[in-house]
Design a protein around this motif. Structure first.
Motif, PDB file in Angstrom:
ATOM      1  N   ALA A  17      12.260  -6.003   3.435  1.00 50.20           N
ATOM      2  CA  ALA A  17      11.522  -5.092   3.227  1.00 50.20           C
ATOM      3  C   ALA A  17      12.106  -4.199   1.890  1.00 50.20           C
ATOM      4  N   THR A  18      13.105  -4.512   1.562  1.00 53.65           N
ATOM      5  CA  THR A  18      13.554  -3.647   0.154  1.00 53.65           C
ATOM      6  C   THR A  18      12.970  -4.387  -0.870  1.00 53.65           C
ATOM      7  N   GLY A  19      12.151  -5.389  -0.901  1.00 54.48           N
ATOM      8  CA  GLY A  19      11.598  -6.030  -2.150  1.00 54.48           C
ATOM      9  C   GLY A  19      10.019  -5.482  -2.008  1.00 54.48           C
ATOM     10  N   GLY A  20       9.640  -6.087  -3.309  1.00 53.63           N
ATOM     11  CA  GLY A  20       8.344  -5.639  -3.491  1.00 53.63           C
ATOM     12  C   GLY A  20       7.100  -5.939  -2.706  1.00 53.63           C
ATOM     13  N   LEU A  21       7.064  -7.351  -1.965  1.00 52.00           N
ATOM     14  CA  LEU A  21       5.904  -7.861  -1.038  1.00 52.00           C
ATOM     15  C   LEU A  21       6.194  -6.981   0.393  1.00 52.00           C
ATOM     16  N   GLY A  22       7.451  -7.117   0.971  1.00 54.24           N
ATOM     17  CA  GLY A  22       7.928  -6.507   2.086  1.00 54.24           C
ATOM     18  C   GLY A  22       7.638  -5.051   2.273  1.00 54.24           C
TER      19      GLY A  22
ATOM     20  N   ALA B 247      21.918   1.115   1.647  1.00 53.57           N
ATOM     21  CA  ALA B 247      21.494   2.104   0.501  1.00 53.57           C
ATOM     22  C   ALA B 247      19.895   1.715   0.038  1.00 53.57           C
ATOM     23  N   LYS B 248      19.413   0.703  -0.046  1.00 51.19           N
ATOM     24  CA  LYS B 248      18.352   0.207  -0.556  1.00 51.19           C
ATOM     25  C   LYS B 248      17.027   0.705   0.395  1.00 51.19           C
ATOM     26  N   ALA B 249      17.463   0.970   1.583  1.00 56.77           N
ATOM     27  CA  ALA B 249      16.568   1.027   2.711  1.00 56.77           C
ATOM     28  C   ALA B 249      16.478   2.594   2.663  1.00 56.77           C
TER      29      ALA B 249
ATOM     30  N   ASP C 167      20.802 -10.212   7.634  1.00 53.46           N
ATOM     31  CA  ASP C 167      21.006 -11.177   6.443  1.00 53.46           C
ATOM     32  C   ASP C 167      20.364 -12.774   6.929  1.00 53.46           C
ATOM     33  N   TYR C 168      19.586 -13.277   6.102  1.00 51.78           N
ATOM     34  CA  TYR C 168      19.021 -14.504   6.422  1.00 51.78           C
ATOM     35  C   TYR C 168      20.295 -15.476   6.658  1.00 51.78           C
ATOM     36  N   GLU C 169      21.399 -15.168   5.821  1.00 51.48           N
ATOM     37  CA  GLU C 169      22.571 -16.199   6.202  1.00 51.48           C
ATOM     38  C   GLU C 169      23.532 -15.748   7.191  1.00 51.48           C
TER      39      GLU C 169
ATOM     40  N   VAL D  16       8.918 -12.760   5.156  1.00 52.20           N
ATOM     41  CA  VAL D  16       8.540 -12.823   3.773  1.00 52.20           C
ATOM     42  C   VAL D  16       9.510 -13.897   3.088  1.00 52.20           C
ATOM     43  N   SER D  17       9.278 -14.743   2.410  1.00 50.34           N
ATOM     44  CA  SER D  17       9.905 -15.944   1.997  1.00 50.34           C
ATOM     45  C   SER D  17      11.058 -15.483   1.317  1.00 50.34           C
ATOM     46  N   SER D  18      12.293 -15.871   1.290  1.00 52.57           N
ATOM     47  CA  SER D  18      13.424 -15.517   0.462  1.00 52.57           C
ATOM     48  C   SER D  18      13.239 -15.700  -0.740  1.00 52.57           C
ATOM     49  N   PRO D  19      13.883 -15.019  -1.704  1.00 53.54           N
ATOM     50  CA  PRO D  19      13.842 -15.517  -3.473  1.00 53.54           C
ATOM     51  C   PRO D  19      15.063 -16.234  -3.769  1.00 53.54           C
TER      52      PRO D  19
ATOM     53  N   TRP E 206      -0.367 -16.945  -7.069  1.00 57.29           N
ATOM     54  CA  TRP E 206       0.668 -16.457  -7.830  1.00 57.29           C
ATOM     55  C   TRP E 206       0.506 -15.036  -7.931  1.00 57.29           C
ATOM     56  N   TYR E 207       1.408 -14.098  -8.256  1.00 57.26           N
ATOM     57  CA  TYR E 207       1.248 -12.515  -8.384  1.00 57.26           C
ATOM     58  C   TYR E 207       0.673 -12.470  -9.788  1.00 57.26           C
ATOM     59  N   SER E 208      -0.224 -11.449  -9.822  1.00 59.75           N
ATOM     60  CA  SER E 208      -0.506 -10.969 -11.261  1.00 59.75           C
ATOM     61  C   SER E 208       0.643 -10.552 -12.142  1.00 59.75           C
ATOM     62  N   GLU E 209       1.459  -9.926 -11.445  1.00 56.64           N
ATOM     63  CA  GLU E 209       2.688  -9.319 -12.102  1.00 56.64           C
ATOM     64  C   GLU E 209       3.652 -10.508 -12.793  1.00 56.64           C
ATOM     65  N   ASN E 210       3.543 -11.686 -12.208  1.00 60.44           N
ATOM     66  CA  ASN E 210       4.164 -12.777 -12.787  1.00 60.44           C
ATOM     67  C   ASN E 210       3.821 -12.947 -14.381  1.00 60.44           C
ATOM     68  N   TYR E 211       2.504 -12.684 -14.404  1.00 58.82           N
ATOM     69  CA  TYR E 211       1.837 -12.666 -16.054  1.00 58.82           C
ATOM     70  C   TYR E 211       2.334 -11.395 -16.770  1.00 58.82           C
TER      71      TYR E 211
ATOM     72  N   ALA F 176      -3.033  -9.121  -7.213  1.00 64.73           N
ATOM     73  CA  ALA F 176      -1.525  -8.190  -7.260  1.00 64.73           C
ATOM     74  C   ALA F 176      -0.894  -8.405  -6.187  1.00 64.73           C
ATOM     75  N   ARG F 177       0.632  -8.113  -6.180  1.00 64.88           N
ATOM     76  CA  ARG F 177       1.434  -8.502  -4.910  1.00 64.88           C
ATOM     77  C   ARG F 177       0.836  -7.583  -3.837  1.00 64.88           C
ATOM     78  N   ALA F 178       0.588  -6.220  -4.280  1.00 64.50           N
ATOM     79  CA  ALA F 178       0.043  -5.452  -3.155  1.00 64.50           C
ATOM     80  C   ALA F 178      -1.177  -5.882  -2.414  1.00 64.50           C
TER      81      ALA F 178
HETATM   82  N1  LIG Z   1       3.551 -16.077  -5.079  1.00 71.47           N
HETATM   83  C1  LIG Z   1       4.346 -15.550  -6.341  1.00 71.47           C
HETATM   84  O1  LIG Z   1       4.071 -15.411  -7.284  1.00 71.47           O
HETATM   85  C2  LIG Z   1       5.764 -15.203  -6.234  1.00 71.47           C
HETATM   86  C3  LIG Z   1       6.371 -14.491  -7.144  1.00 71.47           C
HETATM   87  C4  LIG Z   1       7.740 -14.145  -6.836  1.00 71.47           C
HETATM   88  C5  LIG Z   1       8.436 -14.436  -5.556  1.00 71.47           C
HETATM   89  N2  LIG Z   1       7.713 -15.074  -4.740  1.00 71.47           N
HETATM   90  C6  LIG Z   1       8.102 -15.303  -3.381  1.00 71.47           C
HETATM   91  O2  LIG Z   1       7.720 -14.136  -2.577  1.00 71.47           O
HETATM   92  C7  LIG Z   1       8.661 -13.536  -1.868  1.00 71.47           C
HETATM   93  C8  LIG Z   1       8.590 -12.136  -2.002  1.00 71.47           C
HETATM   94  O3  LIG Z   1       8.323 -11.512  -3.195  1.00 71.47           O
HETATM   95  P1  LIG Z   1       8.915 -10.089  -3.813  1.00 71.47           P
HETATM   96  O4  LIG Z   1       8.260  -9.904  -5.002  1.00 71.47           O
HETATM   97  O5  LIG Z   1       8.938  -8.979  -2.504  1.00 71.47           O
HETATM   98  O6  LIG Z   1      10.536 -10.413  -3.917  1.00 71.47           O
HETATM   99  P2  LIG Z   1      11.600  -9.544  -4.064  1.00 71.47           P
HETATM  100  O7  LIG Z   1      11.203  -8.229  -4.654  1.00 71.47           O
HETATM  101  O8  LIG Z   1      12.635 -10.405  -4.915  1.00 71.47           O
HETATM  102  O9  LIG Z   1      12.182  -9.415  -2.519  1.00 71.47           O
HETATM  103  C9  LIG Z   1      13.034 -10.213  -2.015  1.00 71.47           C
HETATM  104  C10 LIG Z   1      13.503  -9.568  -0.817  1.00 71.47           C
HETATM  105  O10 LIG Z   1      14.320 -10.515  -0.055  1.00 71.47           O
HETATM  106  C11 LIG Z   1      15.563 -10.126   0.453  1.00 71.47           C
HETATM  107  N3  LIG Z   1      16.590 -10.790   0.539  1.00 71.47           N
HETATM  108  C12 LIG Z   1      17.059 -11.726  -0.441  1.00 71.47           C
HETATM  109  N4  LIG Z   1      18.041 -12.568   0.064  1.00 71.47           N
HETATM  110  C13 LIG Z   1      18.266 -12.123   1.268  1.00 71.47           C
HETATM  111  C14 LIG Z   1      18.983 -12.661   2.406  1.00 71.47           C
HETATM  112  N5  LIG Z   1      19.850 -13.494   2.115  1.00 71.47           N
HETATM  113  N6  LIG Z   1      18.935 -12.115   3.753  1.00 71.47           N
HETATM  114  C15 LIG Z   1      17.844 -11.052   3.831  1.00 71.47           C
HETATM  115  N7  LIG Z   1      17.205 -10.589   2.846  1.00 71.47           N
HETATM  116  C16 LIG Z   1      17.189 -11.200   1.584  1.00 71.47           C
HETATM  117  C17 LIG Z   1      15.824  -8.821  -0.753  1.00 71.47           C
HETATM  118  O11 LIG Z   1      16.848  -8.089  -0.330  1.00 71.47           O
HETATM  119  P3  LIG Z   1      17.683  -7.210  -1.513  1.00 71.47           P
HETATM  120  O12 LIG Z   1      16.640  -6.026  -1.836  1.00 71.47           O
HETATM  121  O13 LIG Z   1      18.698  -6.657  -0.672  1.00 71.47           O
HETATM  122  O14 LIG Z   1      17.852  -8.096  -2.812  1.00 71.47           O
HETATM  123  C18 LIG Z   1      14.574  -8.347  -0.852  1.00 71.47           C
HETATM  124  O15 LIG Z   1      14.047  -7.435   0.100  1.00 71.47           O
HETATM  125  C19 LIG Z   1      10.023 -13.797  -2.689  1.00 71.47           C
HETATM  126  O16 LIG Z   1      11.257 -13.733  -2.129  1.00 71.47           O
HETATM  127  C20 LIG Z   1       9.774 -15.376  -3.260  1.00 71.47           C
HETATM  128  O17 LIG Z   1      10.058 -16.026  -2.203  1.00 71.47           O
HETATM  129  C21 LIG Z   1       6.364 -15.286  -4.972  1.00 71.47           C
END
Ligand SMILES: NC(=O)c1ccc[n+]([C@@H]2O[C@H](COP(=O)([O-])OP(=O)(O)OC[C@H]3O[C@@H](n4cnc5c(N)ncnc54)[C@H](OP(=O)(O)O)[C@@H]3O)[C@@H](O)[C@H]2O)c1
Length: 285
Positions: free
Chosen positions: A9-14, A39-41, A55-57, A75-78, A142-147, A173-175
């Motif tokens: 949830a602290t990431g872009g997609l979540g 803090a990020k939350a 934490d996934y771990e 949301v898949s882990s990065p 793919w996210y447009s943001e990757n480009y 777009a990721r959104a």
């Molecule tokens: N389709 C695409 O083009 C594309 C591009 C990039 C990524 N992805 C995939 O899509 C996912 C979501 O994208 P996003 O842009 O939202 O990624 P992101 O902004 O990097 O967000 C990842 C989220 O996962 C959390 N996280 C990482 N490790 C963790 C752990 N061990 N336990 C719990 N939470 C953990 C992060 O927490 P913190 O804030 O604490 O780091 C963050 O909230 C990515 O994780 C990746 O699998 C897809």
């Protein structure tokens, strides 16, 4: 009352998925945001969302965080290379907690995709299938943001390099993916596989032209063999592992792996994906 939970949830997609749930009428207090960094939350908490540290771990944190959750967006882990065991931990905890529905963000065409990134998604999809949990797969393109990450250097040099050849891609777009995920959580359909791709089908020369349109100067596409593109990325300071993933993904794109004729994204959202140029402009702001 239905309780929704969103990992990452602290990431872009979540984060965007939580915003989309709220925009679609869910009360913030009915949403549980999983974060590993308190803090990020803070912004989420300030918006009235329930924040739980997980934490996934650390499976024990997942068990506690999933209490009372009805529908989960996983949301898949990065953390590429660690994702399968991390996702398994979440799925195990969801089963124990009696979560009613899980939506997992996978990869476009994960079952047949040649991208190296697809392997962990396939493993997670298989684990979910074996879990007995009601679930849907959100196979994101793919996210447009990757480009957008390539845009500044491409605009500066006038050259956008890649390895996709003449193939087309359908980024969004990721959104947009986040909004589609919210829609899928609100109308859960167990067993559904959504192939999520943008409404525009672009070649890499089209992407170079979009950068040029934004910059007001010509940008051309230069196609490179995958190994040369990887070397160029490393030369530009991209870490070896990330360069391997990016160049491999472009090689997959050359085979059509990042394109799809599916309209699932627009159908779920009720509108087409954000125009590519608009998404790039927003990402560069
Ligand atoms: N389709 C695409 O083009 C594309 C591009 C990039 C990524 N992805 C995939 O899509 C996912 C979501 O994208 P996003 O842009 O939202 O990624 P992101 O902004 O990097 O967000 C990842 C989220 O996962 C959390 N996280 C990482 N490790 C963790 C752990 N061990 N336990 C719990 N939470 C953990 C992060 O927490 P913190 O804030 O604490 O780091 C963050 O909230 C990515 O994780 C990746 O699998 C897809």
């Amino acid at each position: 009352m239905t309780t929704f939970a969103v990992t990452g949830a602290t990431g872009g997609l979540g984060g965007a998925a939580i915003s989309a749930l709220i925009a679609r009428g869910v009360a913030p207090s009915d949403i549980v945001a999983f974060a590993r960094d308190d803090a990020k939350a803070t912004p989420l908490r300030e918006a009235g969302v329930v924040v739980r540290l997980a934490d996934y771990e650390r499976p024990e944190t997942l068990d506690a965080a999933l209490g009372g959750v009805d529908r989960l967006l996983l949301v898949s882990s990065p953390e590429v290379g660690k994702r399968t065991p991390q996702h398994r931990n979440v799925i195990d905890a969801a089963r124990k907690a009696g979560v009613g529905f899980v939506a997992y963000t996978s990869l476009l065409g994960a079952d047949t995709s040649p991208l190296m990134l697809a392997a962990e998604h396939r493993e997670t999809e298989a684990y979910l299938a074996d879990s007995g949990l009601d679930h849907a797969l959100l196979r994101n393109g793919w996210y447009s943001e990757n480009y957008a990450a390539s845009a500044p250097a491409a605009i500066d040099s006038g050259v956008f390099a890649g390895s996709a050849g003449a193939a087309v891609v359908a980024p969004a777009a990721r959104a947009d993916y986040a909004d589609a995920a919210a829609a899928a959580l609100l109308a859960p359909e167990a067993g559904r596989v959504y192939e999520l791709a943008g409404s525009q089908h672009l070649t890499y020369p089209d992407i170079a032209a979009a950068f040029g349109e934004i910059a007001g100067k010509p940008v051309r596409y230069q196609d490179l063999p995958v190994a040369d593109y990887k070397a160029a990325l490393v030369g530009a300071g991209v870490p070896e592992g990330a360069a391997a993933v990016f160049s491999d993904s472009d090689g997959g794109a050359a085979q059509g792996a990042l394109d799809s004729s599916s309209t699932d994204l627009a159908d779920l959202r009720g509108s087409p994906s954000t125009p590519f140029v608009e998404a790039i402009r927003a990402a560069l702001r």
